[in-house]
Structures are given as structure tokens and as C-alpha cells.
Write a protein that holds these residues in place. Structure first.
Motif, PDB file in Angstrom:
ATOM      1  N   ASP A   1       0.772  -1.235   0.000  1.00 42.75           N
ATOM      2  CA  ASP A   1       0.000   0.000   0.000  1.00 42.75           C
ATOM      3  C   ASP A   1       0.806   1.289   0.000  1.00 42.75           C
ATOM      4  OD1 ASP A   1      -2.097  -1.578  -0.251  1.00 42.75           O
ATOM      5  OD2 ASP A   1      -2.934  -1.207   1.714  1.00 42.75           O
ATOM      6  N   GLY A   2       0.875   1.957   1.174  1.00 37.72           N
ATOM      7  CA  GLY A   2       1.373   3.321   1.239  1.00 37.72           C
ATOM      8  C   GLY A   2       2.615   3.545   0.395  1.00 37.72           C
ATOM      9  N   LEU A   3       3.475   2.541   0.337  1.00 42.70           N
ATOM     10  CA  LEU A   3       4.713   2.694  -0.417  1.00 42.70           C
ATOM     11  C   LEU A   3       4.455   3.085  -1.854  1.00 42.70           C
ATOM     12  CD1 LEU A   3       6.750  -0.350   0.848  1.00 42.70           C
ATOM     13  CD2 LEU A   3       7.415   2.049   0.998  1.00 42.70           C
ATOM     14  N   PHE A   4       3.332   2.558  -2.371  1.00 45.11           N
ATOM     15  CA  PHE A   4       3.103   2.806  -3.793  1.00 45.11           C
ATOM     16  C   PHE A   4       2.736   4.249  -4.070  1.00 45.11           C
ATOM     17  CE2 PHE A   4       1.223   2.316  -7.976  1.00 45.11           C
ATOM     18  CZ  PHE A   4       2.258   1.624  -8.567  1.00 45.11           C
ATOM     19  N   ARG A   5       2.289   4.929  -3.002  1.00 45.24           N
ATOM     20  CA  ARG A   5       1.902   6.326  -3.235  1.00 45.24           C
ATOM     21  C   ARG A   5       3.064   7.135  -3.788  1.00 45.24           C
ATOM     22  NH1 ARG A   5      -0.405   6.590   2.061  1.00 45.24           N
ATOM     23  NH2 ARG A   5      -2.181   5.228   1.835  1.00 45.24           N
ATOM     24  N   THR A   6       4.257   6.774  -3.378  1.00 40.78           N
ATOM     25  CA  THR A   6       5.406   7.509  -3.906  1.00 40.78           C
ATOM     26  C   THR A   6       5.890   6.884  -5.204  1.00 40.78           C
ATOM     27  OG1 THR A   6       6.724   6.220  -2.415  1.00 40.78           O
ATOM     28  CG2 THR A   6       6.242   8.483  -1.760  1.00 40.78           C
ATOM     29  N   GLY A   7       5.418   5.686  -5.533  1.00 40.48           N
ATOM     30  CA  GLY A   7       5.610   5.137  -6.870  1.00 40.48           C
ATOM     31  C   GLY A   7       6.953   4.493  -7.124  1.00 40.48           C
ATOM     32  N   PRO A   8       6.991   3.671  -8.153  1.00 39.95           N
ATOM     33  CA  PRO A   8       8.217   2.979  -8.520  1.00 39.95           C
ATOM     34  C   PRO A   8       9.322   3.933  -8.932  1.00 39.95           C
ATOM     35  CG  PRO A   8       6.479   2.610 -10.139  1.00 39.95           C
ATOM     36  CD  PRO A   8       5.851   3.280  -8.972  1.00 39.95           C
ATOM     37  N   ARG A   9       8.956   5.047  -9.529  1.00 40.99           N
ATOM     38  CA  ARG A   9       9.998   5.996  -9.954  1.00 40.99           C
ATOM     39  C   ARG A   9      10.739   6.529  -8.734  1.00 40.99           C
ATOM     40  NH1 ARG A   9      12.918   6.961 -14.273  1.00 40.99           N
ATOM     41  NH2 ARG A   9      11.106   6.715 -15.585  1.00 40.99           N
ATOM     42  N   ALA A  10       9.993   6.743  -7.646  1.00 39.20           N
ATOM     43  CA  ALA A  10      10.613   7.263  -6.439  1.00 39.20           C
ATOM     44  C   ALA A  10      11.615   6.272  -5.875  1.00 39.20           C
ATOM     45  CB  ALA A  10       9.536   7.582  -5.408  1.00 39.20           C
TER      46      ALA A  10
ATOM     47  N   ALA B   1       8.497  -1.271 -17.624  1.00 41.35           N
ATOM     48  CA  ALA B   1       7.066  -1.558 -17.482  1.00 41.35           C
ATOM     49  C   ALA B   1       6.772  -2.931 -18.068  1.00 41.35           C
ATOM     50  CB  ALA B   1       6.254  -0.498 -18.217  1.00 41.35           C
ATOM     51  N   LEU B   2       5.903  -3.684 -17.377  1.00 38.55           N
ATOM     52  CA  LEU B   2       5.409  -4.968 -17.901  1.00 38.55           C
ATOM     53  C   LEU B   2       3.947  -4.770 -18.257  1.00 38.55           C
ATOM     54  CD1 LEU B   2       6.690  -7.668 -15.361  1.00 38.55           C
ATOM     55  CD2 LEU B   2       7.499  -7.286 -17.677  1.00 38.55           C
ATOM     56  N   ALA B   3       3.649  -4.851 -19.551  1.00 37.59           N
ATOM     57  CA  ALA B   3       2.262  -4.701 -19.993  1.00 37.59           C
ATOM     58  C   ALA B   3       1.824  -6.011 -20.634  1.00 37.59           C
ATOM     59  CB  ALA B   3       2.158  -3.553 -20.994  1.00 37.59           C
TER      60      ALA B   3
ATOM     61  N   ASP C   1      -1.645   5.610 -18.880  1.00 39.94           N
ATOM     62  CA  ASP C   1      -0.993   6.760 -18.250  1.00 39.94           C
ATOM     63  C   ASP C   1       0.458   6.454 -17.918  1.00 39.94           C
ATOM     64  OD1 ASP C   1      -3.116   8.417 -18.428  1.00 39.94           O
ATOM     65  OD2 ASP C   1      -3.658   8.377 -16.294  1.00 39.94           O
ATOM     66  N   PHE C   2       0.701   5.233 -17.428  1.00 38.50           N
ATOM     67  CA  PHE C   2       2.087   4.936 -17.052  1.00 38.50           C
ATOM     68  C   PHE C   2       2.993   4.916 -18.280  1.00 38.50           C
ATOM     69  CE2 PHE C   2       5.818   2.537 -15.790  1.00 38.50           C
ATOM     70  CZ  PHE C   2       6.180   3.269 -14.671  1.00 38.50           C
ATOM     71  N   LEU C   3       2.501   4.343 -19.363  1.00 40.93           N
ATOM     72  CA  LEU C   3       3.331   4.290 -20.571  1.00 40.93           C
ATOM     73  C   LEU C   3       3.510   5.684 -21.174  1.00 40.93           C
ATOM     74  CD1 LEU C   3       2.015   1.016 -22.207  1.00 40.93           C
ATOM     75  CD2 LEU C   3       4.095   1.354 -20.880  1.00 40.93           C
ATOM     76  N   CYS C   4       2.443   6.502 -21.137  1.00 39.26           N
ATOM     77  CA  CYS C   4       2.529   7.853 -21.727  1.00 39.26           C
ATOM     78  C   CYS C   4       3.337   8.803 -20.848  1.00 39.26           C
ATOM     79  CB  CYS C   4       1.137   8.453 -21.910  1.00 39.26           C
ATOM     80  SG  CYS C   4       0.256   7.864 -23.356  1.00 39.26           S
ATOM     81  N   HIS C   5       3.143   8.732 -19.537  1.00 36.77           N
ATOM     82  CA  HIS C   5       3.690   9.768 -18.659  1.00 36.77           C
ATOM     83  C   HIS C   5       4.681   9.248 -17.624  1.00 36.77           C
ATOM     84  CE1 HIS C   5       0.602  12.135 -20.498  1.00 36.77           C
ATOM     85  NE2 HIS C   5      -0.327  11.337 -20.031  1.00 36.77           N
ATOM     86  N   GLY C   6       4.760   7.941 -17.440  1.00 40.73           N
ATOM     87  CA  GLY C   6       5.645   7.386 -16.416  1.00 40.73           C
ATOM     88  C   GLY C   6       7.074   7.238 -16.887  1.00 40.73           C
ATOM     89  N   ARG C   7       7.293   7.487 -18.168  1.00 42.12           N
ATOM     90  CA  ARG C   7       8.625   7.508 -18.741  1.00 42.12           C
ATOM     91  C   ARG C   7       9.429   6.224 -18.488  1.00 42.12           C
ATOM     92  NH1 ARG C   7      11.310  10.718 -15.709  1.00 42.12           N
ATOM     93  NH2 ARG C   7       9.772  10.609 -14.084  1.00 42.12           N
ATOM     94  N   PRO C   8       8.858   5.027 -18.731  1.00 43.62           N
ATOM     95  CA  PRO C   8       9.672   3.820 -18.547  1.00 43.62           C
ATOM     96  C   PRO C   8      10.853   3.813 -19.519  1.00 43.62           C
ATOM     97  CG  PRO C   8       7.599   3.275 -19.652  1.00 43.62           C
ATOM     98  CD  PRO C   8       7.506   4.718 -19.227  1.00 43.62           C
ATOM     99  N   ASP C   9      11.970   3.249 -19.059  1.00 42.34           N
ATOM    100  CA  ASP C   9      13.160   3.164 -19.921  1.00 42.34           C
ATOM    101  C   ASP C   9      13.006   2.043 -20.937  1.00 42.34           C
ATOM    102  OD1 ASP C   9      15.176   5.129 -18.619  1.00 42.34           O
ATOM    103  OD2 ASP C   9      14.221   4.079 -16.966  1.00 42.34           O
TER     104      ASP C   9
ATOM    105  N   LEU D   1       5.498   9.363  -8.813  1.00 38.74           N
ATOM    106  CA  LEU D   1       4.820   9.044 -10.071  1.00 38.74           C
ATOM    107  C   LEU D   1       3.929  10.200 -10.491  1.00 38.74           C
ATOM    108  CD1 LEU D   1       3.022   5.620 -10.077  1.00 38.74           C
ATOM    109  CD2 LEU D   1       4.554   6.551 -11.788  1.00 38.74           C
ATOM    110  N   PRO D   2       3.830  10.459 -11.756  1.00 36.44           N
ATOM    111  CA  PRO D   2       2.867  11.465 -12.181  1.00 36.44           C
ATOM    112  C   PRO D   2       1.469  11.009 -11.827  1.00 36.44           C
ATOM    113  CG  PRO D   2       3.722  10.255 -14.062  1.00 36.44           C
ATOM    114  CD  PRO D   2       4.519   9.820 -12.867  1.00 36.44           C
ATOM    115  N   SER D   3       0.642  11.950 -11.404  1.00 37.65           N
ATOM    116  CA  SER D   3      -0.720  11.568 -11.057  1.00 37.65           C
ATOM    117  C   SER D   3      -1.521  11.359 -12.333  1.00 37.65           C
ATOM    118  CB  SER D   3      -1.352  12.651 -10.206  1.00 37.65           C
ATOM    119  OG  SER D   3      -1.259  13.862 -10.895  1.00 37.65           O
ATOM    120  N   PRO D   4      -2.635  10.638 -12.259  1.00 38.27           N
ATOM    121  CA  PRO D   4      -3.441  10.424 -13.449  1.00 38.27           C
ATOM    122  C   PRO D   4      -3.864  11.754 -14.054  1.00 38.27           C
ATOM    123  CG  PRO D   4      -4.193   9.048 -11.651  1.00 38.27           C
ATOM    124  CD  PRO D   4      -3.175   9.987 -11.087  1.00 38.27           C
TER     125      PRO D   4
END
Ligand SMILES: Nc1nc2c(ncn2[C@@H]2O[C@H](COP(=O)(O)OP(=O)(O)O)[C@@H](O)[C@H]2O)c(=O)[nH]1
Ligand SMILES: [Mg+2]
Length: 285
Positions: free
Chosen positions: A4-13, A22-24, A90-98, A257-260
Motif C-alpha cells: 500500500d502506502g509505499l506505492f503512493r510515492t511510486g516505482p519511480r521514487a 514496465a510490464l504490460a 498513463d504509465f506508458l505515456c507519462h511514467g517515462r519507462p526506460d 509518479l505522475p498523477s493520473p
């Protein structure tokens, strides 16, 4: 597994300077199997910011280097018809995966390629993991991986993720995408001429409203499909003529992470086709 809470700051953090991967994929293609095999116990789960969609992210080590893997929700499409599709898109467009791994089911290739082609409209740094090869063989399918890679313009790695087969090759390919030594040449989807003309006009209108490097063509496709958020963006005030496009600087490592929504945080799309083929390995034509 932390939660939970950890994800609020996101994988980028959490990633610091590690590449973000990213795994899609469609549901039930083995995405979580791949994620679990690569990250082991170094995982976190949580709700996507502002959504009830649960997602996992974790750390993988490959040849001494760390990668942050994000297990996106399974989707058949990125056209934002559901919360899962919105999160993945959103993650693919704005999350900037490498790099982005699209896990595809080799027993249902046609259906799975729909998502692959959509992802390729967002980012070129893609590897297709052709999973469930064991099931496909059992059904008598013999897929020519080379022809598929050439047709898509990105690498395709065959795998039986449940047995770990293909995963070292996947991570070698991911590493090469992340460090720029592997260059892709994704083949664009070409629509009928009237649709192409509409896309061109929409792209021009979107260009002034979004940072350089935003996946304009994909956002134009979404506008044509009636995506409310892109339409809202188009309906908003246009910037005055001659004003520069928003700069959209990449946030420093550790940014959340960028917000939605249409956050102006988009890493410019890599100019893969401009890299010298003499010095780089190349996938596709
Ligand atoms: N036969 C076979 N089964 C697999 C393979 N990879 C995953 N599975 C199984 O497929 C099912 C769905 O996998 P899962 O990782 O949960 O898929 P997800 O929905 O994409 O995350 C599970 O029962 C896995 O054990 C594979 O390569 N071959
Ligand atoms: Mg899963």
C-alpha cells in the motif's frame, strides 16, 4: 511483500537511478509469473494513486545491474475504457519507462498483437515476450519469431515463463534497450487516408498543448476514439501563436509518479532511428 502506502510515492521514487521497466500485457499472459521470477521477494504492491487498481513493482538484478519493474494491470487495450486501461496507458505515456515489455500469449497472437501495436504507438523502446510457447507448441502452432520481430520492428523473445525459459534473454534485451545499445525501428500503424489526415490535424493541435516528446500520434488516436481527457485538453485554450511548447523537464530521480491525467511530465521519445547502425545492434528492419 510490502504494501500500500509505499506505492503512493511510486516505482519511480524507489528506482533512484535504476532503469524503470514496465510490464504490460493482456490478462493471463504470464505477466505476474515473469514479474515474480525476476523480482523474487523484492516486491511492493499498492493501489495506483487515485484508483482502486492494484499494481505491483519491484527490483530485479541482472548482470550486476538493478532494474525497477512495474507490473501494470492486465489490459486488452490502452484506449482508457476501464480504470486498468487508464492506469496502463498513463504509465506508458507519462511514467517515462526506460523499456516496456509486452507479454503476449503465443496461443492467441492475433488478439495480443492489438495491445502490442498500441504500445508501439506510445513508445519504441519495446520488447515483446512471446510467452506460453509450450502451450502454443502443444496446439501445433509454429511461430516464426524472426518474421514477427521484423514485422513489428522490435525484438521478440520466445519464453516459457513458468519454467524461467527465455527470461535471461528477455533481461539481456531489456538491458540493451535501457542502455541504448539496442535500437528499434517500430513499424507505424497506417490508417486509411482520411483517418491519417484527421490524425495529422489533431497532432498539430495537441503539439502546442503538450511538452515536446509527448506521444502526439497516440493521443490523437485516443481523441478520435472519444477519449474524454484528450478531448478536454483539445477544448482548452490554445497557447498564443508563437509561444514555445511547454518544456516538460524530466523530474529528478526520486520524484513521485505522475498523477493520473495529463501531467506535463513526458520524457522525449528516443530518436532511435538516428543512431548509427554501425555502432548499435539493431532489431527489425
Ligand atoms: N503453460 C504455461 N503456463 C504459464 C506460463 N507462464 C505463466 N503460466 C501460467 O498462466 C497463468 C497466468 O499467469 P499470470 O502470471 O498470473 O498471468 P497475468 O494475468 O498476465 O499476470 C498461471 O497459471 C501461470 O502459472 C508458460 O509459459 N506456460
Ligand atoms: Mg497478474
Amino acid at each position: 511483500m510490502a504494501s500500500d502506502g509505499l506505492f503512493r510515492t511510486g516505482p519511480r521514487a524507489a528506482s533512484g537511478s535504476h532503469p524503470v521497466v514496465a510490464l504490460a500485457g493482456n490478462p493471463n499472459t504470464g505477466k505476474s509469473t515473469v514479474f515474480n521470477a525476476l523480482t523474487g521477494l523484492a516486491q511492493h504492491t499498492g493501489n495506483w494513486p487515485g484508483k482502486t487498481v492494484r499494481t505491483a513493482w519491484g527490483t530485479a538484478r541482472h548482470r550486476g545491474r538493478l532494474y525497477t519493474l512495474v507490473d501494470l494491470p492486465g489490459t486488452y487495450s490502452l484506449l482508457a475504457g476501464s480504470a486498468e486501461e487508464e492506469v496502463a496507458s498513463d504509465f506508458l505515456c507519462h511514467g517515462r519507462p526506460d523499456a516496456t515489455v509486452v507479454v503476449a500469449d503465443a496461443t492467441a497472437l492475433e488478439r495480443n498483437l492489438n495491445l502490442v501495436l498500441q504500445v508501439l504507438e506510445v513508445t519504441g523502446k519495446v520488447v515483446v515476450l512471446l510467452n506460453l510457447i509450450d502451450e502454443a507448441r502443444r496446439k501445433g502452432y509454429d511461430i516464426d519469431v524472426g518474421v514477427l520481430a521484423e514485422g513489428l520492428g522490435v525484438p521478440v523473445v520466445p519464453a516459457v515463463a513458468r519454467d524461467g525459459r527465455g527470461l535471461p534473454e528477455l533481461m539481456d534485451t531489456v538491458a540493451a534497450l535501457c542502455d541504448g545499445s539496442l535500437v528499434t525501428h517500430p513499424r507505424p500503424v497506417v490508417y486509411p487516408p482520411d483517418v491519417e489526415e484527421s490524425l495529422r490535424r489533431l497532432e498539430a493541435r495537441l503539439a502546442g498543448r503538450l511538452p515536446r516528446g509527448a506521444p502526439l500520434r497516440w493521443l490523437a488516436v485516443r481523441a478520435l476514439c472519444g477519449d474524454a481527457r484528450v478531448l478536454r485538453l483539445l477544448a482548452g485554450p490554445a497557447p498564443p501563436p508563437g509561444s514555445p511548447a511547454p518544456a516538460g523537464p524530466a523530474p529528478p530521480p526520486g520524484s513521485p509518479l505522475p498523477s493520473p491525467g495529463f501531467s506535463p511530465v513526458v520524457r522525449p521519445r528516443p530518436a532511435v532511428s538516428r543512431t548509427s547502425p554501425e555502432t548499435k545492434r539493431s532489431a527489425g528492419p
